[in-house]
Design an enzyme around this catalytic site. Structure first.
Site, PDB file in Angstrom:
ATOM      1  N   ASP A  56       3.335  -6.107   3.170  1.00 10.18           N
ATOM      2  CA  ASP A  56       3.030  -4.965   4.025  1.00 10.18           C
ATOM      3  C   ASP A  56       3.937  -5.025   5.261  1.00 10.18           C
ATOM      4  O   ASP A  56       3.815  -5.935   6.071  1.00 10.18           O
ATOM      5  CB  ASP A  56       1.549  -5.053   4.426  1.00 10.18           C
ATOM      6  CG  ASP A  56       1.042  -3.786   5.113  1.00 10.18           C
ATOM      7  OD1 ASP A  56       1.828  -2.846   5.280  1.00 10.18           O
ATOM      8  OD2 ASP A  56      -0.157  -3.760   5.463  1.00 10.18           O
ATOM      9  N   HIS A 105       2.472   3.213  13.203  1.00  2.55           N
ATOM     10  CA  HIS A 105       1.442   4.262  13.091  1.00  2.55           C
ATOM     11  C   HIS A 105       1.771   5.533  13.884  1.00  2.55           C
ATOM     12  O   HIS A 105       0.884   6.212  14.383  1.00  2.55           O
ATOM     13  CB  HIS A 105       0.061   3.711  13.477  1.00  2.55           C
ATOM     14  CG  HIS A 105      -0.493   2.818  12.403  1.00  2.55           C
ATOM     15  ND1 HIS A 105      -1.692   2.175  12.504  1.00  2.55           N
ATOM     16  CD2 HIS A 105       0.020   2.463  11.195  1.00  2.55           C
ATOM     17  CE1 HIS A 105      -1.903   1.457  11.400  1.00  2.55           C
ATOM     18  NE2 HIS A 105      -0.886   1.615  10.606  1.00  2.55           N
ATOM     19  N   ASP A 157       5.714   1.165   7.254  1.00  2.00           N
ATOM     20  CA  ASP A 157       4.311   0.813   6.962  1.00  2.00           C
ATOM     21  C   ASP A 157       3.683   1.813   6.025  1.00  2.00           C
ATOM     22  O   ASP A 157       3.145   2.820   6.465  1.00  2.00           O
ATOM     23  CB  ASP A 157       3.528   0.736   8.271  1.00  2.00           C
ATOM     24  CG  ASP A 157       2.088   0.313   8.077  1.00  2.00           C
ATOM     25  OD1 ASP A 157       1.755  -0.171   6.988  1.00  2.00           O
ATOM     26  OD2 ASP A 157       1.292   0.461   9.022  1.00  2.00           O
ATOM     27  N   HIS A 198       0.813  -1.219   0.000  1.00  2.00           N
ATOM     28  CA  HIS A 198       0.000   0.000   0.000  1.00  2.00           C
ATOM     29  C   HIS A 198       0.842   1.262   0.000  1.00  2.00           C
ATOM     30  O   HIS A 198       1.832   1.363   0.723  1.00  2.00           O
ATOM     31  CB  HIS A 198      -1.062  -0.003   1.095  1.00  2.00           C
ATOM     32  CG  HIS A 198      -0.589  -0.001   2.516  1.00  2.00           C
ATOM     33  ND1 HIS A 198      -0.364   1.152   3.210  1.00  2.00           N
ATOM     34  CD2 HIS A 198      -0.342  -1.019   3.378  1.00  2.00           C
ATOM     35  CE1 HIS A 198       0.004   0.856   4.455  1.00  2.00           C
ATOM     36  NE2 HIS A 198       0.041  -0.454   4.585  1.00  2.00           N
ATOM     37  N   GLU A 236      -5.381   1.867   2.198  1.00  2.00           N
ATOM     38  CA  GLU A 236      -5.307   0.656   3.034  1.00  2.00           C
ATOM     39  C   GLU A 236      -5.596   0.995   4.479  1.00  2.00           C
ATOM     40  O   GLU A 236      -6.319   0.291   5.172  1.00  2.00           O
ATOM     41  CB  GLU A 236      -3.920   0.014   2.907  1.00  2.00           C
ATOM     42  CG  GLU A 236      -3.821  -1.394   3.497  1.00  2.00           C
ATOM     43  CD  GLU A 236      -3.432  -1.454   4.981  1.00  2.00           C
ATOM     44  OE1 GLU A 236      -3.449  -2.552   5.543  1.00  2.00           O
ATOM     45  OE2 GLU A 236      -3.112  -0.400   5.570  1.00  2.00           O
ATOM     46  N   GLU A 237      -5.032   2.118   4.916  1.00  2.00           N
ATOM     47  CA  GLU A 237      -5.133   2.487   6.331  1.00  2.00           C
ATOM     48  C   GLU A 237      -6.551   2.892   6.734  1.00  2.00           C
ATOM     49  O   GLU A 237      -6.887   2.897   7.904  1.00  2.00           O
ATOM     50  CB  GLU A 237      -4.135   3.605   6.664  1.00  2.00           C
ATOM     51  CG  GLU A 237      -2.670   3.215   6.467  1.00  2.00           C
ATOM     52  CD  GLU A 237      -2.171   2.176   7.463  1.00  2.00           C
ATOM     53  OE1 GLU A 237      -2.968   1.652   8.247  1.00  2.00           O
ATOM     54  OE2 GLU A 237      -0.946   1.903   7.443  1.00  2.00           O
TER      55      GLU A 237
END
Ligand SMILES: *[C@@H]1O[C@H](CO)[C@@H](O)[C@H](O)[C@H]1NC(C)=O
Ligand SMILES: *[C@@H]1O[C@H](CO)[C@@H](O)[C@H](O)[C@H]1NC(C)=O
Ligand SMILES: *[C@@H]1O[C@H](CO)[C@@H](O)[C@H](O)[C@H]1NC(C)=O
Ligand SMILES: *[C@@H]1O[C@H](CO)[C@@H](O)[C@H](O)[C@H]1NC(C)=O
Ligand SMILES: [Zn+2]
Length: 508
Positions: A354, A448, A293, A281, A325-326
């Site tokens: 990923d 994140h 990520d 992604h 994606e998130e």
């Protein structure tokens, strides 16, 4: 005479060399190496493709990506590549420019789609006399009416609130109190709204906190919180004893739709009816630049796509950079949903990449078995296992539970699998012995967060996994021998899976 001989010798050599247009080394390769060829490129083989992968090149891309993330600073106050941001727009341009620079080896396309995004600015929940600490607004929740506090009595919903009849008439104008379980949070919120509730609280079936997503908005969704089982327990007792629990709910949030796009690149060569597909992604979360990520996976794909052009392929290879994606696997969901049946059938398998270089990594292989997934998933799983074993490396199996972009593929009959290196999970003592790093810490302590920058990617893990991605591409680009034929396509319900996650969010 001597002079004449020399002249004719030179003439002969001239004639010979004129027959060959190609450099001598490549002519030698033709004779000495067994090459099954199309055009003048050798058929891809795994060792040769892997040999091209370099750490330097991967990190050059990573540094560039971080610079692109910084272009969002003006709007977000920090680097990010979240969909809708300048950093994401430039990420897409970066991938597109790189693919374009590879000439006509790939035919590429963009696929635009609408993406629903939510933001919660403020929230508060009061249940009777308590302000439960664990109350957490669900992702994609609408705001309370007028973005103001609303007042109502808490009404306990029957069972797990998965049917309209579980919602009593007296819920009208009040706040629904619903147990977690069976159906998605979004379904419960929708039922609550249909029954006239002004807000809803979903409480956990275990003592832990509960944060999740409502998923795709419906016109009936009401402002919805998650609550820990621990905070819920005394309240459930009161409600069951017939006590009134008057409550206040407040959520200031927005849910809006933006346009974003997937990027797809497919080899022009190779059997176009039989494709191996892989994806990563292109977007990050809003909190940070997302270099591990999933900058790592995106750049791994770019690196492999670049070097693949030195080879010919028997089967088509299709690369995808997903957006959204998130926000809940939006790009991959959209892509698979838009495939007509005959296009679905051309995808022999999908490989998800990923998070390839978590700093406190484990080599994780999705435990994608044929029992629970389309046939072929397990063959892919075993390809990863065999490769790690052949390199003397340890690996672990992790649940194949819907947390990344493979989800839509396996739900629609396409075998899938992939590898990862870990997100917010905690490394065990046993895994510390297997992989190094630090037990007790997250695999990616910057998951994140703002610190998911270039320094957050472990070079060893990233290189190893990019080599494995190259291996997976080379293997299937050269042959599907021994790999199961596609059996079903979009047969309704065959792979209906009640996965707990859809992307990073709990959905049920
Ligand atoms: C998204 O694209 C569609 C069609 O191209 C357009 O009508 C719409 O206004 C766009 N939405 C946004 C938020 O830009
Ligand atoms: C992998 O999945 C299968 C079922 O699909 C299960 O039986 C097995 O225990 C799982 N292995 C691990 C290590 O989780
Ligand atoms: C694999 O794990 C074992 C412990 O289970 C450890 O002794 C060994 O060194 C590890 N191998 C590698 C290559 O790290
Ligand atoms: C990457 O991980 C390996 C194994 O745990 C470790 O030896 C190495 O120092 C790490 N590299 C960085 C840059 O952290
Ligand atoms: Zn990710």
């Amino acid at each position: 005479m001597v002079g004449l001989n020399r002249l004719s010798l030179i003439a002969t050599l001239g004639a010979v060399s004129a027959q060959f247009q190609k450099p001598l080394l490549s002519q030698l390769d033709d004779v000495l190496l067994e090459t099954d060829k199309t055009g003048d490129k050798p058929l891809v083989d795994t060792e040769s493709l892997q040999a091209h992968i370099s750490t330097e090149s991967l990190f050059e891309h990573a540094n560039a990506l971080y610079e692109l993330a910084k272009s969002s600073e003006q709007e977000f106050g920090h680097p990010t590549r979240v969909i809708g941001s300048e950093g994401h727009r430039r990420t897409l341009e970066y991938v597109a420019a790189k693919i374009d620079s590879l000439g006509d080896y790939y035919k590429s396309s963009t696929q635009a789609f609408p993406a629903v995004m939510g933001q919660v600015f403020q929230s508060r929940l009061v249940l009777g006399h308590s302000v439960p600490e664990s109350a957490s607004p669900m992702s994609l929740t609408p705001p309370t009416t007028g973005k103001e506090p609303v007042y109502g009595n808490l009404v306990l919903v029957d069972n797990e609130g998965c049917g309209a009849s579980d919602y009593p008439d007296k819920l009208k104008g009040e706040i629904a109190f619903i147990k977690r379980g069976t159906c998605p949070f979004g379904t419960k919120s929708d039922f609550a709204g249909r029954a006239g509730a002004i807000a809803a609280v979903v409480f956990n079936s275990n003592p832990d906190g509960l944060s999740g997503t409502l998923g795709t908005p419906t016109p009936y969704h009401v402002p919805t919180f998650g609550l820990s089982g621990k905070d819920a327990e005394p309240i459930v007792e009161k409600l069951k004893a017939g006590e009134v629990v008057d409550s206040i709910a407040f959520i200031d949030s927005v849910v809006n739709t933006i346009n974003t796009t997937n990027i797809i690149a497919q080899t022009v060569e190779g059997d176009q009816e039989n494709c191996v597909m892989l994806g990563a992604h292109s977007d990050s979360v809003g909190e940070g630049p997302g270099i591990n990520d999933d900058g790592s996976g995106s750049l791994t794909l770019l690196e492999v796509a670049t070097h693949l052009t030195k080879f010919s392929v028997k089967n088509c290879v299709r690369f995808a950079w997903w957006a959204g994606e998130e926000e809940g696997l939006l790009g991959s969901d959209y892509y698979v949903a838009s495939l007509p049946e005959e296009e679905n059938k051309k995808i022999r398998l999908f490989m998800d990449y990923d998070m390839m270089g978590s700093p406190n990594f484990a080599y994780q292989v999705y435990n994608a078995t044929n029992v629970a997934n389309p046939t072929g998933s397990e063959q892919l799983r075993n390809l990863y296992v065999d490769w790690y074993e052949s390199k003397g490396l340890n690996y672990t199996f992790i649940p194949f539970d819907g947390r990344s972009d493979y989800d839509a593929f396996i739900r629609n009959g396409i075998p899938g699998g992939g590898i990862a290196t870990g997100a917010e999970g905690i490394k065990t003592e046993e895994e510390e012995a297997m992989f190094g790093g630090k037990a007790g810490d997250w695999y990616d302590p910057c998951y994140h967060q703002l610190c998911d920058d270039v320094g957050n990617v472990n070079a060893t893990a990233w290189l190893v996994n990019t080599q494995l991605v190259a291996h997976s591409v080379a293997t299937f680009a050269a042959s599907f021998e021994g790999f199961p034929e596609r059996e079903t396509t979009k047969a309704a319900g065959v792979y209906e899976k009640d996965t707990l996650y859809h992307g990073r969010y709990l959905v049920r």
